[in-house]
Every structure is written in structure tokens, then in C-alpha cells.
Scaffold this active site. Structure first.
Site, PDB file in Angstrom:
ATOM      1  N   ASP A  77      31.403 -21.382  -8.279  1.00  0.00           N
ATOM      2  CA  ASP A  77      32.253 -19.516  -8.055  1.00  0.00           C
ATOM      3  C   ASP A  77      32.880 -19.982  -9.879  1.00  0.00           C
ATOM      4  OD1 ASP A  77      35.020 -21.696  -8.756  1.00  0.00           O
ATOM      5  OD2 ASP A  77      36.069 -20.905  -7.535  1.00  0.00           O
ATOM      6  N   HIS A 117      36.081 -24.994  -1.407  1.00  0.00           N
ATOM      7  CA  HIS A 117      37.477 -26.529  -2.177  1.00  0.00           C
ATOM      8  C   HIS A 117      37.335 -27.235  -1.056  1.00  0.00           C
ATOM      9  CE1 HIS A 117      39.327 -23.449  -4.964  1.00  0.00           C
ATOM     10  NE2 HIS A 117      39.338 -22.709  -4.422  1.00  0.00           N
TER      11      HIS A 117
END
Length: 478
Positions: free
Chosen positions: A253, A340
Site C-alpha cells: 500500500d 497489516h
């Protein structure tokens, strides 16, 4: 090269400052430049966060920033604020968020702050904060807002020095790569985000062949949006892996604390599937360990962790929330569907897309087989991607609360329905499960459904549409 200078008494006004409440989010401060985010806001963040750090006994802070056009100016303003309250700042400059987290650990600073808009549109930016002892989130963010609102600042004379940690960070990433006689060929999609330079340095040292896509750091994101959880954003990566016959594709990202991945066939490896891959290795060294996932993760992931002998724990979505739960549970591995993923096993417990890429390469090396085989044994399921739809920012949590109340009322009458309300509504039925929750970073509600058959998935979708309709919105799964 390291340079330093000491702050003199500032004549800038350290006045009370009211942040727009919308930017004080659950696990960071984030907003839209020109609307509720400015140089003045950044200076107030430096003053108030710096004061928070001082009152925790801190004296030193590391700082970094991403590749957005607004980041250098915001970074400079934060530095001024930090120095004005008496902190010594180590500025590591432009790079990914995990490099800042690593700097905090490596340099042993008391705190860290990263100027980044993560995966938000290019006109957004924000501040991710951490202490040496753990993330800053929830009530701490509100306390920082209170400090600014009341002008309740510490005073002092701080300093700033620059420190280039890039090669040190790359060498640490390389240290955990397993040796192999069959080096992997990997495509890396940086999405024009902050990982570009680090990925160039890393791949120059990696064995095998490597192709870099969109490694020029450009905060306008001219090629595709840097969010690897959206399938459309992986199309270039998939094509490049297949066209070149490479072993693996890895994407990041905007600030590279999240990972996306595809196998040698171009099949997308969802992040809950990645966690199962990592768990197989981690649980060999930590048998019976707790592995934390978020409410969006597949039931297949939780079942596979249990099958491997681990203890799966479902928790709230949010990188800081998962980090905190991971520390509480002393977990060697945790993660969430958004990408994450946190390694306590061999790493420092923070989310790092680059390190996750190294560990994925290790998993393929260990298997001595194509990446697609790593998940081939998992049950086939039918699910939707994350569906997001915009709602009123102020009302989003109340809207979810209404849905929770509605499905709980149904569960009281129908024992086949069970509701987990730890973070929104995760609703289990005989067909599978669906989720509705409020995003902590955007003015959206997020939904997802998973079933054992296509027909069952359609029934779950119908249930979601009905419940969302009750709060005045439509949701499309097309």
C-alpha cells in the site's frame, strides 16, 4: 550523513488549538489537506503529541514521511512542534512507515511519528504515532486532542538531526531471508508509494530475478491506487507475474505497512490465507501459541490455525488494536484481512509489508513447491471481497449499532443465528457468516460475507441487503 541543529526559543504561538474531531481517529490522526489538515494542524500535532511523549518520560522521537506532495511541509511543521516542547528529533526522511517503526527500535528512541496518508486518496495525509513500548491509539489520540484544545503544552528547547537508516533497514530485512539453491523470481508492485527506493535497494541484494512495477515515488499515484486489498489494483502485478513466468508477486500500500500477494498462476493470496501460510512455520517454533486475527478474516483461517495446534483469537479491526492485543496475548503472529500482518517471531511486532514479503519468500523456499500449493489444501469457500459504501461520518457508528440491535433481536428468536459484536456485527448463520462494521479511517461502512456454497452466499447477501436497507442505505455486491 548526520546533521544536527538545536532549536532556539520559538516565537511561534503555542496557543490552544481545536482539531476537527473527524481527524482524531481510533488509531491515528488523519484528514484531508485543505479541509481539516494543514501546516497549522501539523504544528499543533507536534506540540500536543510531543507533550504527550514528554509526560510519558520521553526525550527522543524518530520521524519519517511518505511521498505525498503535502508530506514534507507537514513533516517540517511537526518537527517544529516537537522541538518547541523540548524533544530531540531524529529525522529519517522519506520512506515507508515500517522503516520508521524500525528506526524507533534500532535507534532506541522513546517515540516515533510517521507523516502518511497510507492508502487514502492523494489529497489526504495524517500522522501515525508510536511509543517504544507500543502503539498510540484510542484514548491516547483523544488525550492528544485535549492537550491541543487546552493549550496544555510542555516547553523546552529540542534539537533535530538527520539520519539515513535505509541501508541498515534493508540489511536487517535481508538477514531473515533463507538461503536456497533455487532463488525465487519475484515481481514487486510499489504502487508509486513510499516503498519504492527501499524496494530497489532490497531487490539489488536478493538472489533471483526481480521486476519492479511503479517504484517511482509519486504521491499522485498515477498508475493505480496503492491499496493491495482491491483486486483491480493487482491487475498489473498479476499480468506481469504470468507473462514472465515468475514465482510470486508482492504488492504494497502507499506506506508499505500492508502487503498484497499473488501466486505463480496469478491467483490472489488473501491476507487471511497469508496468515495461515505464516502460521504453519511460526507454530513449529511456538507450539500452541495464540494467533490473533480481525473480525474480517475467514473462518477457514481460524479453523486452520486451530488444526495446526495454535489458539486462534478474533479481535477488532485496526492495526494499533491488533498490535495491542498481540502484545497482551504474547502472540508471535497476528494480522488482519487488510494486509497489516505482525511478526513477533523473528521481528519486532509491528506491521511491515516488506518483511512479510521476505517471510512469504521463505515459505515458498521451505515448500520447495509453487506458491499456489501453500493454500491448495484449504477448503473451498465462496465469499465476497470487502464492500465499502459511503455514509455520514458522524453517524457511522450509530448506524452499525442499529444493525447490531436488529440482528441480536433475530438471534433471540432463531438459535441458528449468532452475533459477535466485538467490532460491528459479525453474524453467523447456518449458511456461513457476514460482517458489517464502521471503518476507523474513512466515512464508510464495510461488509463482507463467506459461505460454503454459492447458493448459501446469495442468502447471506440477501440478509445483508435487508439489514442495510433498514438503516436507509443500499449495498451492491456486483
Amino acid at each position: 550523513m548526520t546533521t544536527a541543529n538545536t532549536a532556539k526559543k520559538t516565537d511561534m504561538t503555542q496557543a490552544a488549538f481545536n482539531f476537527d474531531q473527524e481527524i482524531l481517529r481510533e488509531y491515528d490522526i488523519r484528514g484531508q489537506v485543505g479541509k481539516n489538515l494543514s501546516e497549522d494542524v501539523a504544528y499543533a500535532v507536534g506540540l500536543s503529541y510531543g507533550t504527550y511523549v514528554r509526560r510519558k518520560g520521553g526525550k527522543t522521537v524518530a520521524l519519517g514521511f511518505d511521498g505525498r506532495a503535502s508530506s514534507p511541509v507537514l513533516s517540517a511543521a511537526v518537527v517544529r512542534g516537537l522541538m518547541a516542547v523540548g524533544l530531540d528529533v531524529t529525522d529519517i526522511g522519506l520512506g515507508p512507515t515500517p522503516m520508521l517503526y524500525y528506526a524507533v527500535k534500532h535507534l532506541k528512541t522513546d517515540a516515533g511519528i510517521m507523516i502518511t496518508g497510507s492508502h487514502n486518496p492523494s489529497d489526504y495525509n495524517g500522522f501515525k504515532m508510536t511509543l517504544q513500548t507500543g502503539p498510540v491509539y484510542g484514548p491516547a489520540v483523544q488525550e492528544i486532542g485535549r492537550i491541543a484544545r487546552e493549550g496544555d503544552y510542555e516547553t523546552g528547547e529540542g534539537s533535530v538531526k538527520e539520519f539515513d537508516i535505509q541501508d541498515i533497514y534493508v540489511d536487517r530485512l535481508m538477514a531473515d531471508l533463507k538461503q536456497t539453491d533455487k532463488p525465487l523470481n519475484v515481481v514487486w508492485d510499489c504502487g508509486n508509494g513510499a516503498a519504492g527506493e527501499i524496494t530497489r535497494r532490497l531487490t539489488k541484494k536478493l538472489p533471483g530475478k526481480h521486476i519492479l512495477l511503479f517504484d517511482e515515488i509519486d504521491g499522485t499515484f498515477p498508475n493505480h491506487h496503492p491499496d493491495p486489498t482491491v483486486d483491480h489494483n493487482l491487475e498489473d502485478l498479476i499480468k506481469c507475474v504470468k507473462d514472465n513466468g515468475f514465482d510470486l508477486g508482492i504488492a504494497f500500500d502507499g506506506d508499505a505497512d500492508r502487503i498484497g500477494a499473488v501466486d505463480e498462476k496469478g491467483g490472489i493470496l488473501r491476507c487471511d490465507s497469508l496468515i495461515t501460510i505464516y502460521a504453519r512455520d511460526v507454530l513449529k517454533r511456538h507450539p500452541g501459541a495464540t494467533i490473533v486475527g480481525d473480525v474480517k478474516c475467514s473462518q477457514v483461517m481460524y479453523d486452520e490455525i486451530a488444526r495446526l495446534g495454535g489458539k486462534p483469537v478474533m479481535w477488532k479491526t485496526g492495526h494499533s488494536l491488533i498490535k495491542a492485543k498481540m502484545a497482551e496475548e504474547k502472540s508471535p503472529l497476528s494480522g488482519e484481512l487488510s494486509g497489516h500482518i505482525f511478526f513477533g517471531d523473528g521481528w519486532y511486532g509491528f506491521d511491515d509489508g516488506l518483511y512479510c514479503g521476505i517471510r512469504l519468500m521463505n515459505a515458498v523456499i521451505d515448500a520447495n513447491a509453487p506458491a499456489s500449493t501453500l493454500t491448495a489444501h484449504l477448503p473451498q469457500i465462496f465469499n465476497t471481497p470487502e464492500i465499502r459504501f459511503e455514509v455520514d461520518e458522524v453517524k457511522k457508528f450509530d448506524l452499525v449499532a442499529s444493525v447490531v440491535a436488529s440482528v441480536k433481536a433475530q438471534a433471540e428468536k432463531d438459535p441458528s443465528i449468532a452475533v459477535n459484536d466485538i467490532d460491528g456485527a459479525r453474524v453467523n448463520t447456518k449458511d456461513g457468516w457476514w460482517l458489517l462494521r464502521a471503518s476507523n479511517t474513512q466515512n464508510v461502512l464495510v461488509t463482507r460475507a463467506e459461505a460454503q456454497s454459492a447458493d448459501a452466499l446469495e442468502r447471506l447477501k440477501d440478509m445483508v441487503r435487508t439489514e442495510v436497507g433498514k438503516i436507509g442505505y443500499d449495498v451492491s455486491f456486483a
